[in-house]
Structure formats: structure tokens, C-alpha cells
Scaffold this active site. Sequence first.
Site, PDB file in Angstrom:
ATOM      1  N   ARG A  28       0.796  -1.219   0.000  1.00  0.00           N
ATOM      2  CA  ARG A  28       0.000   0.000   0.000  1.00  0.00           C
ATOM      3  C   ARG A  28       0.831   1.272   0.000  1.00  0.00           C
ATOM      4  O   ARG A  28       0.682   2.106  -0.889  1.00  0.00           O
ATOM      5  CB  ARG A  28      -0.941   0.011   1.213  1.00  0.00           C
ATOM      6  CG  ARG A  28      -1.963   1.143   1.161  1.00  0.00           C
ATOM      7  CD  ARG A  28      -2.775   1.250   2.439  1.00  0.00           C
ATOM      8  NE  ARG A  28      -3.396  -0.008   2.824  1.00  0.00           N
ATOM      9  CZ  ARG A  28      -4.061  -0.194   3.956  1.00  0.00           C
ATOM     10  NH1 ARG A  28      -4.173   0.801   4.818  1.00  0.00           N
ATOM     11  NH2 ARG A  28      -4.606  -1.364   4.251  1.00  0.00           N
ATOM     12  N   HIS A  74      -7.402  -4.345  -7.922  1.00  0.00           N
ATOM     13  CA  HIS A  74      -7.247  -3.618  -6.657  1.00  0.00           C
ATOM     14  C   HIS A  74      -8.573  -3.609  -5.890  1.00  0.00           C
ATOM     15  O   HIS A  74      -9.401  -2.707  -6.066  1.00  0.00           O
ATOM     16  CB  HIS A  74      -6.795  -2.182  -6.947  1.00  0.00           C
ATOM     17  CG  HIS A  74      -6.173  -1.485  -5.771  1.00  0.00           C
ATOM     18  ND1 HIS A  74      -4.952  -1.851  -5.237  1.00  0.00           N
ATOM     19  CD2 HIS A  74      -6.598  -0.422  -5.028  1.00  0.00           C
ATOM     20  CE1 HIS A  74      -4.654  -1.056  -4.227  1.00  0.00           C
ATOM     21  NE2 HIS A  74      -5.634  -0.182  -4.073  1.00  0.00           N
ATOM     22  N   TYR A 118     -17.127  12.806 -14.312  1.00  0.00           N
ATOM     23  CA  TYR A 118     -17.015  13.996 -15.148  1.00  0.00           C
ATOM     24  C   TYR A 118     -15.675  14.073 -15.889  1.00  0.00           C
ATOM     25  O   TYR A 118     -15.580  14.759 -16.903  1.00  0.00           O
ATOM     26  CB  TYR A 118     -17.171  15.263 -14.303  1.00  0.00           C
ATOM     27  CG  TYR A 118     -18.511  15.371 -13.625  1.00  0.00           C
ATOM     28  CD1 TYR A 118     -19.687  15.426 -14.376  1.00  0.00           C
ATOM     29  CD2 TYR A 118     -18.618  15.437 -12.243  1.00  0.00           C
ATOM     30  CE1 TYR A 118     -20.922  15.529 -13.762  1.00  0.00           C
ATOM     31  CE2 TYR A 118     -19.850  15.549 -11.614  1.00  0.00           C
ATOM     32  CZ  TYR A 118     -20.993  15.585 -12.382  1.00  0.00           C
ATOM     33  OH  TYR A 118     -22.220  15.693 -11.779  1.00  0.00           O
TER      34      TYR A 118
END
Length: 812
Positions: A28, A74, A118
Site C-alpha cells: 500500500r 485492486h 465527469y
Amino acid sequence: MSKIEDITLEEVMGDRFARYSKSIIQERALPDIRDGLKPVQRRILYAMNKDGNTYDKGFRKSAKSVGNVMGNFHPHGDSSIYEAIVRLSQDWKLREPLIEMHGNNGSMDGDSAAAMRYTEARLSKISTEMLRDIDKDTVDWVLNFDDTEYEPTVLPSRFPNLLVNGSTGISAGYATDIPPHNLGEVIDAILYLQKHPDAKLDDLMQFIKGPDFPTGGIVQGIDGIKKAYETGHGKIVIRSKTTIENLRGNKSQIVITEVPYEVNKAQLVKRIDEIRLNKKIEGIAEVRDQSDREGLSIVVELKRDVDSQGVLNYLFKNTDLQVSYTFNMVAINQMRPERLSLQTILKSYLEFQQEIIKKRTQYNLNKAASRQHIVEGLIKALSILDKVIKTIRASKNRRDARDNLVHEYDFSETQADAIVALQLYRLTNTDVTELENEADKLSKEIDEYTKILNDDKELNRVLAKELKAIGKEYRNDRKTEIQEKVANIKISTDVIVPDEDVMVLVSHDGYIKRSSLRSFTASADESGLKDDDYAIFTKQINARDHLFMFTNKGNLIYRPVFEITDVKWKDTGEHISQSIGLDINEEIIATYSFSDLKTAGCFLIATNDGYIKRVEFSDLTPGRTYKKHAYTYVKMKSDDARVIAVDFIDDQQTNQELLLASRHGLALRFSIDEVATYGARTSGVKSMALTDGDTVTNLAIVNENDTLGFITQRGSFKKMAVTEVPVTSRARKGINILRTLKAEPHEIVDFTVLASASDPLEVITTRRKFHDIIPSDYSLGGRYSNGSFVVDVQTEGTPMVIRQKTQEISII
């Protein structure tokens, strides 16, 4: 049947936390030393590349990329994946962004990116270098979280991404802060290291000058950079790039064009504006953020005749225009977190790329050898074409045809499969020629691949050639300027403090305040003090002056005037104990103001137990801890001793005389030259020879023409000429100046030098009553006079202090 284990909580917690720590360190938070990527970043680049979402194709919705990464590789929250995509696209965070994004991807003002539905994203051109040759068995692969497909454990990373883009992260017990660097410089250093494996750090730093932040700025501190490159840990200073522009009317402005790495621009502008609004410094007229698509621009407009460099130094010191950056170069090396030196990072990358070239070459060799084998079979088949066709026609099916070709003409199964699959139009002389040319070409390639695998020099030549090509394609100029030394910022008081006069008050009980002249004028009759408190210092002075406050227990309290709380004149102000504690019964007995801390002169200090000394002004200048601690200016001989007088003597006050009076009515007069100069933490010399139970009440600097005013504990006022006390020497008993009484003898409480016969005096009693005396109403008394009763001690209390009435509005 389940087995129940008897394990202590300590063992369970230790084991589970160790597993958790290993997971977040490796999976991580920390980057790999080889490709400089964390797992989520690696998975993003691989998934987008696999989907064909590359720089040479159109943009795709970010949400689609996030979904692919989350669904295939993931298994974490979509927000963390999208945040990683956004960061990889931000050109103020990464020196060479790995993702291009259409839409709002955040800003230097700390604005968050638009929602992923968006925005659109694709891999940048340079990120293809991270993935080049990944399909040629160059890296190891592992199954994904649900064992449905494979993912790479590391990317080929054909450019040194760890140093170029840096990394930041926090995990269990480890954190990393690797700054970005210039791609061209890092590649040059790797090429040098390739030729000189034993290269020292100084050799490598000829190429890598230091960090190269995407936001530019100025890095100061070569020593910090060198230490960081040596040990993996070091500290530098990053300063904004600024210019000072002169305007009309003696005005100027500071223009900021580059800010330190990861500084929030909006917060920086807000902080500068707060300094303007709160008047922390004088001179800032306006702060404007004029940044646009052309670049960053923050303008700090200054007032007329302002020290622009002084203001800039203050902003460097008190805002994020200048920040410290700490290197902490930690990455995963050989599956373990490690703090890395520059040489370790470069060597590891070089070895990794050599391994990539070897694996790629072996892959190409195997592929070329396999094709060569097939081409040789096709050429042989075309040379006996009629027999081959006859055999195929006589066969039952494709598999039988393959087996017959193998059996009758010694073709391999691979060759036989290729012959059977050959299309009829290929059976021409032209194709024979093409096959022969291909065979020659494959033979040369195989020789070349074999040479690379067998000769390290050839392998390094290929690697150097490819690194140079990447450098040529993507090299760009350095953005961050490197300066050898960290600049020492000196902030002039003139910049911080306005050049204006103010009224300052110090009270007997320890209250201090400053007010504007306007506030003082509006409410001069209201001092704001408690009813039983009174001012010992009230004066109009400059805000840039310095205040020295002396207590009766030998402590000196220093305050720059501008640091005193600015309040309305009718307010009480702050008590000195809010910053420096006073002992019980400790009082401020004298206060002086000075325009600078290089004043020539000394302080004359006398104690009630008969000691006196002079201390140079320079010995009492404040230290760094003046805000929290008082400074000892005299050492007491006993716990009961008290300072009774502190006077300032400048260099012009020579050949003067001192007069001391004791409580039992003795006075001594001698030359000031008899008092030697001592250090602050000393007691001095004997001023007066005291009998048992007697104490010195006060001291005055006098001359032949002065008149003294005495007050006794019985409320009697006595006016006497100085000449009544003859000049003798220090440390004597003195002469009696009161008439001796058997019953209720008078004792001197205090005395003062009369400014004039008409200027009123003020007596302050133990009950904090104030009694005015007009000296001209009383005649001069001789040595054996006890004066006239002026204070009714029964109703007003016992006198404590006598002083000039005008003292409240002038310096003591």
C-alpha cells in the site's frame, strides 16, 4: 471439530499486527525501488495500458478506468483509486505526470478534482516507457486477488521513475519522502555509473545537482542535499522565487512566481493577507492572486517608502513562502523497507534494467529461433514441393498429413504444422526468396541476441543507447534553482513595528499596557487601574523603543514596546505575571525606556541592606528567553534584602554625588566615582555602615544646589538643603538629620529631590491614600528638625512613598 489454541493476547496482537504491518508496507504505502510505484499506481498503469487507454488514442471516462482497476486488480475503495489517478495527472505534484486528464483534476489551491464521472483520462506518452517490453517476459507475474488473471509484480520502468517523480507515503513504522528530480540529470548519472561502477557520491552529484520540483522554487543547502544522498535522510530549505518591482510614488510590490513544493497557494495568500489585516507588520497595502493559465503570480503590493526586502524577509520567516523539506528516502528493496542512499537507488535501477534487457533479449532470441526453425522447414518443403503435395493429398486429414511429413521427410512437428497451414498462393519463387531473406535476417538477429546475452559490454551498450534515446526524447530544463547555503533571514524591527508614538503605563501592582495617543487623549483622566493601584511609569514613547522594568527582588523584566498588549487607555492592560511570574511581595520599583539596545551608560543600584554598585547597560541587554524568564541584575546578600533604588547614569553624568538616607535618620553623601562597576550577578560594595535594625530607605543623585523632601512614618514632611550633609566617603555611618525623640521617634520612610518649590509632591500611604504637598508652603529645616506633620496616619495610613506629582506623565 475445531481446535482451540491457548495463546496469550500479547502473542496474538504481535503476530496479527506484524502481518498487518507487512501488508501495508509492501502492498500500500511504500514504492518499489525498481519502478518507483506503489501497488495501486502500478495496477492503474497496467490496467489502462491493457485496455488500450494510451496517449495515442482518445480519452476515456475516469470512472471506467477506476472500475477496471477495482474489478480486476485492486479490491479497495474506488475513491482511493481515483485519488491515485488524479495525483498521477497533477503536474504540480509529479515532475513527469504519468496520466493525462481532461476536466478538473484539482489545483495548487487545494481544490479537489471533479467526480470521476465527469473527468476523462489516458496514459501520458512517457508512461508508455514504464510499460514498454512488459509483454516480453521481462517481469514476474502473480495471480490477482481472485485468481482470474495475472498482474505484474513490477513494471519494466524504462526510465528511473522513483527519483524522477519521487514518492510520499506513511505506513506502520515507516514513512517516505523522496523528492522529484530532473529526468535528464538522473539518466546522465546512471550512464556515468554504468561506466564507473565504483563512482563516489561527489561524482554522481556532478550530474544530479539536487531535487527538481515541478513547482520550481529555490533549494538552499548543498550540505543537506549531500547528507540526504549519503544517508537517505537530510533537510533542505525551499524558498519561493520572488522579485521586487518598483512602482510610481516610491511604492513597490513583491511578485511571487514560484512557490515551494506541495504548498497550498490559496492558504499562502490567505496567511499573507491575515498578516496585513492583523497588522503584524506595517507596509502591506494589498495581496492579490493573479495566477492564470499563463502561470502562477501572487502580488504583494506595499505602501509608500516601505522596506520591501524587510517585508519579504518577514514573509519568508512567517509564511510558507519558505519551508523546510526533509528527505526520507525509504522504498521496498528486495521485499523489505529500507532507507536508501542515492548510490543504492541508482545501482538498483541499473541492475534492474540490465535484468530487463537480458529477459527481453532471451525472449526475442527464443522467438527468433522458433521462427528460424519454421522458415528452414518451409524452405526445405518448397525445395521438394511436389513430394510434399503428394504426401498431403494422400493423407486422411490435417493431423495425418503432419505425421506423414514428419515420418517421411524428417520435418519437426512444428515445421510440419507450418507446412500444412501454408496457403497455396505462397508456393511461388518469390516466396522462396522472401523466406531465404527472412532466414538470413533471423540468423543475424540470433547472433546479435546471443552476443548480448554472452557479453556484458554489449548488453550495457544496448542499455546505454536506449537510456540516451529516452533522455533525448523527454529531457527538459531544470525548474528548481540550487543555492549552496541556507540564507540567514534577518528581520528588522523597523519592518515589524510601525514608527509611531504610543503611551505606555506600568503600575505598582505589575500591570502594563500601551495605547495609541488618540485613545490616551480621549480618556486621559481614566487610567484603567484598580482603585488601590497607581502608575510608576507613564510616558509617550515610540513603539520601537525598549522597556526595562526592575523589581525590588533584583529581577529585570524586558519588553519591546511593540510586544506590550495594545489596549484602550481606559482598560487595565495585562499583568506581568501572565508571562513572567512574580514572587509574593515582589514589586516593580523602577522602569526605563530606551530607543535602542546600544545605549551608552550604566545603572546605579542600591539595596536596603547597605550595598551599592554600577552595572553597564550592555550587561543587562536581553537574551532569547526574555519572554519567559526575568534576568537577575543584582545578587542579594540575604533573603530579606530588597532593592530600594535603580537609577540610570549616562556617560555625561560624571563628577556627581550620591546621597543615601537610612530609616533611623542618618544620611551619607559621597562622590559617585567611589562606586565601582560590577557584573549583573554580584552584590556590589558597602554603601553605608548600618547599625543593627537600620536599613537604607532611598538613594538620590544630587548636586550642591538641590533641596530634598523627606517623609517620616509619623506623617511628617521635612524640607532640607543637600549642603546640610557634608561630602565624606562611601561605607561610613553618615550624620544624623532628624532630632532624636525618646518617645515615638521619627523614622525616614522615603525622600526625593525637589524639582522646584512649586511642583507638587505626592505621598502614597499603606492604605493607598494619595496626599499632595506643595513644597513652597514649608520652610527649609536644619539637620535637627523633624519637619511638619502633613499626613494623618490614623485616617490615611502610614506613608510609604514620596515622589513628584508630575512623575505619572514622565519617566522615573
